[in-house]
Design an enzyme around this catalytic site. Structure first.
Site, short mmCIF file in Angstrom:
data_model
loop_
_atom_site.label_atom_id
_atom_site.label_comp_id
_atom_site.label_asym_id
_atom_site.label_seq_id
_atom_site.Cartn_x
_atom_site.Cartn_y
_atom_site.Cartn_z
N ASP A 69 9.84 36.16 20.74
CA ASP A 69 9.72 37.29 19.81
C ASP A 69 10.58 38.41 20.39
O ASP A 69 11.07 38.32 21.54
CB ASP A 69 8.24 37.71 19.70
N ARG A 118 4.85 31.60 5.65
CA ARG A 118 4.02 32.80 5.53
C ARG A 118 3.42 32.87 4.12
O ARG A 118 2.24 33.17 3.94
CB ARG A 118 4.86 34.07 5.78
N GLN A 158 0.74 35.48 10.88
CA GLN A 158 1.95 34.85 11.42
C GLN A 158 1.62 33.50 12.04
O GLN A 158 2.32 32.50 11.82
CB GLN A 158 2.58 35.77 12.48
N CYS A 180 8.99 34.66 14.94
CA CYS A 180 8.36 35.23 13.75
C CYS A 180 9.35 36.02 12.91
O CYS A 180 9.10 36.24 11.72
CB CYS A 180 7.17 36.09 14.14
N HIS A 192 -1.44 39.28 15.34
CA HIS A 192 -0.73 38.96 14.10
C HIS A 192 -1.18 37.57 13.61
O HIS A 192 -0.42 36.61 13.62
CB HIS A 192 0.78 38.98 14.36
N ARG A 196 -1.30 46.50 7.52
CA ARG A 196 -0.47 46.47 8.73
C ARG A 196 -0.53 47.86 9.33
O ARG A 196 -0.12 48.83 8.70
CB ARG A 196 0.98 46.10 8.39
N1 CP Z 1 7.19 38.26 10.98
C1 CP Z 1 6.87 39.37 10.29
O1 CP Z 1 5.71 39.77 10.22
O2 CP Z 1 7.92 39.96 9.67
P1 CP Z 1 7.91 41.38 8.93
O3 CP Z 1 7.76 42.43 10.01
O4 CP Z 1 9.24 41.44 8.25
O5 CP Z 1 6.77 41.42 7.99
N1 NVA Z 2 5.97 41.72 17.94
C1 NVA Z 2 6.69 42.19 16.78
C2 NVA Z 2 6.39 41.31 15.61
C3 NVA Z 2 7.10 41.69 14.35
C4 NVA Z 2 6.73 40.83 13.19
C5 NVA Z 2 6.32 43.63 16.48
O1 NVA Z 2 5.13 43.96 16.54
O2 NVA Z 2 7.21 44.41 16.20
#
Ligand code: CP
Ligand code: NVA
Length: 302
Positions: free
Chosen positions: A221, A287, A133, A259, A130, A103
């Site tokens: 989101d 997930r 997700q 998400c 993502h 990530r």
């Molecule tokens: N939806 C998601 O990726 O959550 P986190 O940021 O908690 O991993």
């Molecule tokens: N769009 C959000 C998703 C988090 C899982 C972010 O990037 O913060």
């Protein structure tokens, strides 16, 4: 090399077979029958440049359920935090582990890691996309409404990283996607052009009532993603808040997805996210199973 970087890199058949496997793994897990162990004797490293609850825990638990050993690494604790190149990090980790989950902020970091890694690399969110997700979200749609082709989804709000993966999913699975939000936050024009050139049915509108009319799935989101500036986003996105009145315009059996993490009272009201149409915790649970299927595909080839 079986990397899992973006949904557009795969055929529909490959993605569908991963989803089918994830659905089967969920049943197996819940029945207590015991899993196949494609990660037996293998180690999976996870690098996090950004915070995470679901991704970190679901990958760590999933790796364990598949018989492997998870290794969680904060980017700030690695030498990349002090300037070691991502190329060398990829080469070194490839000598120790059997797959790398990352990530990171820049999508370029993911691509560089994948290019120089001799083990599979999995995208666990970048500023661009993502895909893990989406695999969980698609599993959830199948559980609620059956085959994906022909379904209609409304995405409300920011044209962000999750929206990018929704667009790629809509193209690969042939569902209709309506994106409603202020024009200045629209998803990248190049991606929309790719989607349309590849047969995607993507509506882009600032009219929320047009987008939500009779859809089966309503998704939103956060308005401010990790690393983004808040600026005037609260004001700009206010008309796109998912609330009970808006949900009434969706199909009567419509589900609400997000998400997570969510900001109640911002992009969604508590009434909706905590209400009977909300599928957000099924989505979060999926997930785990979707990512197990992704890892099995990456590491053991099925
Ligand atoms: N939806 C998601 O990726 O959550 P986190 O940021 O908690 O991993
Ligand atoms: N769009 C959000 C998703 C988090 C899982 C972010 O990037 O913060």
């Amino acid at each position: 090399m079986r990397h899992f970087l973006d949904l557009k890199d795969f055929s529909t058949d490959t993605l569908q077979s991963i989803l089918d496997k994830g659905l089967r793994m969920k049943v197996t897990q819940k029945s207590g029958d015991g899993h196949e162990l494609p990660l037996s004797g293998k180690t999976v490293a996870m690098i996090f440049e950004k915070p995470s609850t679901r991704t970190r825990v679901s990958f760590e638990v999933g790796i364990t359920q598949l018989g492997g050993t998870p290794l969680v690494l904060s980017a700030s604790d690695l030498q990349i935090g002090r300037g070691e190149s991502i190329e060398d990090t990829a080469r070194v980790l490839s000598r120790y582990v059997n797959a790398i989950v990352i990530r990171c902020y820049k999508h370029e970091t993911l691509l560089t890691l994948a290019k120089h890694s001799s083990v599979p690399v999995i995208n666990a969110l970048t500023n661009w996309s993502h895909p893990c997700q989406l695999m969980a979200d698609l599993m959830t749609m199948i559980e609620y409404h059956g085959p994906l082709a022909g379904q209609t989804v409304a995405w409300l709000g920011d044209g962000n990283n999750v929206a990018v993966s929704w667009i790629e999913a809509a193209v690969r699975f042939g569902f209709h996607l309506r994106i409603a939000g202020p024009q200045r936050y629209a998803p990248p024009a190049g991606l929309l052009a790719w989607a349309r050139a590849n047969g995607g049915d993507i509506m882009l509108t600032d009219d929320v009532s047009l987008a939500i009319d009779k859809v089966q799935t309503v998704v939103t989101d956060v308005w401010v993603s990790m690393g983004a500036d808040e600026g005037s986003r609260r004001k700009d996105f206010a008309p796109y808040q998912v609330n009970a009145k808006l949900m009434k315009s969706a199909a009567s059996d419509a589900i609400f997805m997000h998400c997570l993490p969510a900001r109640r009272g911002m992009e969604v009201t508590a009434e909706v996210i905590d209400g009977p149409q909300s599928a957000v915790f099924d989505e979060a649970e999926n997930r785990l199973h979707a990512q197990k299927a992704i890892m099995a595909w990456c590491v053991s080839g099925n």
